[in-house]
Write a protein that holds these residues in place. Structure first.
Motif, mmCIF file in Angstrom:
data_model
loop_
_atom_site.group_PDB
_atom_site.id
_atom_site.type_symbol
_atom_site.label_atom_id
_atom_site.label_comp_id
_atom_site.label_asym_id
_atom_site.label_seq_id
_atom_site.Cartn_x
_atom_site.Cartn_y
_atom_site.Cartn_z
ATOM 1 N N LEU A 1 0.825 -1.207 0.000
ATOM 2 C CA LEU A 1 0.000 0.000 0.000
ATOM 3 C C LEU A 1 0.855 1.252 0.000
ATOM 4 O O LEU A 1 0.579 2.207 -0.721
ATOM 5 C CB LEU A 1 -0.938 -0.004 1.211
ATOM 6 C CG LEU A 1 -2.037 -1.059 1.196
ATOM 7 C CD1 LEU A 1 -2.808 -1.041 2.505
ATOM 8 C CD2 LEU A 1 -2.970 -0.840 0.035
ATOM 9 N N VAL A 2 1.910 1.236 0.784
ATOM 10 C CA VAL A 2 2.794 2.391 0.834
ATOM 11 C C VAL A 2 3.496 2.583 -0.505
ATOM 12 O O VAL A 2 3.653 3.708 -0.977
ATOM 13 C CB VAL A 2 3.809 2.236 1.982
ATOM 14 C CG1 VAL A 2 4.840 3.332 1.934
ATOM 15 C CG2 VAL A 2 3.082 2.250 3.310
ATOM 16 N N GLU B 1 -5.438 3.038 5.891
ATOM 17 C CA GLU B 1 -4.639 4.136 5.350
ATOM 18 C C GLU B 1 -3.239 4.001 5.951
ATOM 19 O O GLU B 1 -3.076 3.980 7.159
ATOM 20 C CB GLU B 1 -5.292 5.457 5.765
ATOM 21 C CG GLU B 1 -4.628 6.686 5.278
ATOM 22 C CD GLU B 1 -5.363 7.945 5.745
ATOM 23 O OE1 GLU B 1 -4.835 9.027 5.450
ATOM 24 O OE2 GLU B 1 -6.407 7.858 6.394
ATOM 25 N N THR B 2 -2.223 3.893 5.099
ATOM 26 C CA THR B 2 -0.862 3.662 5.566
ATOM 27 C C THR B 2 0.058 4.769 5.076
ATOM 28 O O THR B 2 -0.025 5.187 3.930
ATOM 29 C CB THR B 2 -0.329 2.299 5.074
ATOM 30 O OG1 THR B 2 -1.192 1.277 5.565
ATOM 31 C CG2 THR B 2 1.068 2.041 5.574
ATOM 32 N N THR C 1 6.131 4.242 10.590
ATOM 33 C CA THR C 1 5.019 3.583 9.915
ATOM 34 C C THR C 1 3.741 3.932 10.657
ATOM 35 O O THR C 1 3.636 3.687 11.853
ATOM 36 C CB THR C 1 5.216 2.054 9.905
ATOM 37 O OG1 THR C 1 6.517 1.759 9.409
ATOM 38 C CG2 THR C 1 4.176 1.375 9.045
ATOM 39 N N LYS C 2 2.788 4.514 9.934
ATOM 40 C CA LYS C 2 1.500 4.895 10.543
ATOM 41 C C LYS C 2 0.377 4.191 9.796
ATOM 42 O O LYS C 2 0.332 4.203 8.564
ATOM 43 C CB LYS C 2 1.273 6.403 10.460
ATOM 44 C CG LYS C 2 2.283 7.220 11.226
ATOM 45 C CD LYS C 2 2.001 8.709 11.056
ATOM 46 C CE LYS C 2 3.063 9.539 11.749
ATOM 47 N NZ LYS C 2 2.827 10.982 11.565
ATOM 48 N N HIS C 3 -0.520 3.585 10.542
ATOM 49 C CA HIS C 3 -1.695 2.934 9.962
ATOM 50 C C HIS C 3 -2.942 3.517 10.625
ATOM 51 O O HIS C 3 -3.001 3.634 11.844
ATOM 52 C CB HIS C 3 -1.696 1.422 10.224
ATOM 53 C CG HIS C 3 -0.477 0.720 9.755
ATOM 54 N ND1 HIS C 3 -0.217 0.475 8.426
ATOM 55 C CD2 HIS C 3 0.569 0.214 10.438
ATOM 56 C CE1 HIS C 3 0.926 -0.161 8.319
ATOM 57 N NE2 HIS C 3 1.431 -0.324 9.524
ATOM 58 N N GLU D 1 -5.514 3.605 15.393
ATOM 59 C CA GLU D 1 -4.348 4.195 14.759
ATOM 60 C C GLU D 1 -3.099 3.563 15.364
ATOM 61 O O GLU D 1 -2.953 3.500 16.577
ATOM 62 C CB GLU D 1 -4.329 5.707 14.964
ATOM 63 C CG GLU D 1 -3.260 6.406 14.184
ATOM 64 C CD GLU D 1 -3.432 7.920 14.177
ATOM 65 O OE1 GLU D 1 -2.655 8.566 13.454
ATOM 66 O OE2 GLU D 1 -4.303 8.448 14.863
ATOM 67 N N ILE D 2 -2.221 3.073 14.502
ATOM 68 C CA ILE D 2 -1.011 2.389 14.942
ATOM 69 C C ILE D 2 0.183 3.156 14.404
ATOM 70 O O ILE D 2 0.273 3.410 13.207
ATOM 71 C CB ILE D 2 -0.973 0.934 14.420
ATOM 72 C CG1 ILE D 2 -2.206 0.170 14.880
ATOM 73 C CG2 ILE D 2 0.304 0.240 14.853
ATOM 74 C CD1 ILE D 2 -2.429 -1.129 14.122
#
Length: 106
Positions: A10-11, A37-38, A53-55, A66-67
């Motif tokens: 995805l990224v 959403e990444t 890395t944000k998810h 949100e991770i």
């Protein structure tokens, strides 16, 4: 392992569409009915880099979770970049090398 591959793919897709200039590839908003959403980024420090890395997990138009994960990775060092200022003069500056992102989703 599948989650990592999915996120990386995805990224990669986001990075590739960010480089292209065609309007059909632009995304103005995320479908929040059910999507992930990444975002990947690298923060440069002195001798190391930080991979961020944000998810964001969206379900039923609400942010479910949100991770954010930060990993220390080795720096690629410096590189020289040539550019032109607003007056038309050429300059060479030293900047940090950036990582390339390649993503595979299965």
């Amino acid at each position: 392992m599948k989650k990592i591959k999915l996120c990386l793919l995805l990224v990669g897709i986001m990075a590739l569409t960010g480089c292209e200039k065609e309007k059909e590839d632009e995304v103005n908003s995320v479908d929040k009915n059910g999507s992930i959403e990444t975002e990947l980024s690298v923060e440069h420090l002195d001798n190391t880099d930080i991979l961020i890395t944000k998810h964001k997990i969206w379900k039923d138009k609400k942010l479910f979770k949100e991770i954010v994960k930060r990993d220390t990775i080795p720096s690629l060092g410096d590189t020289l970049v040539a550019g032109e200022d607003s007056d038309g003069y050429d300059h060479t500056a030293k900047t940090k090398k950036d990582y390339q992102f390649f993503i595979t989703v299965q």
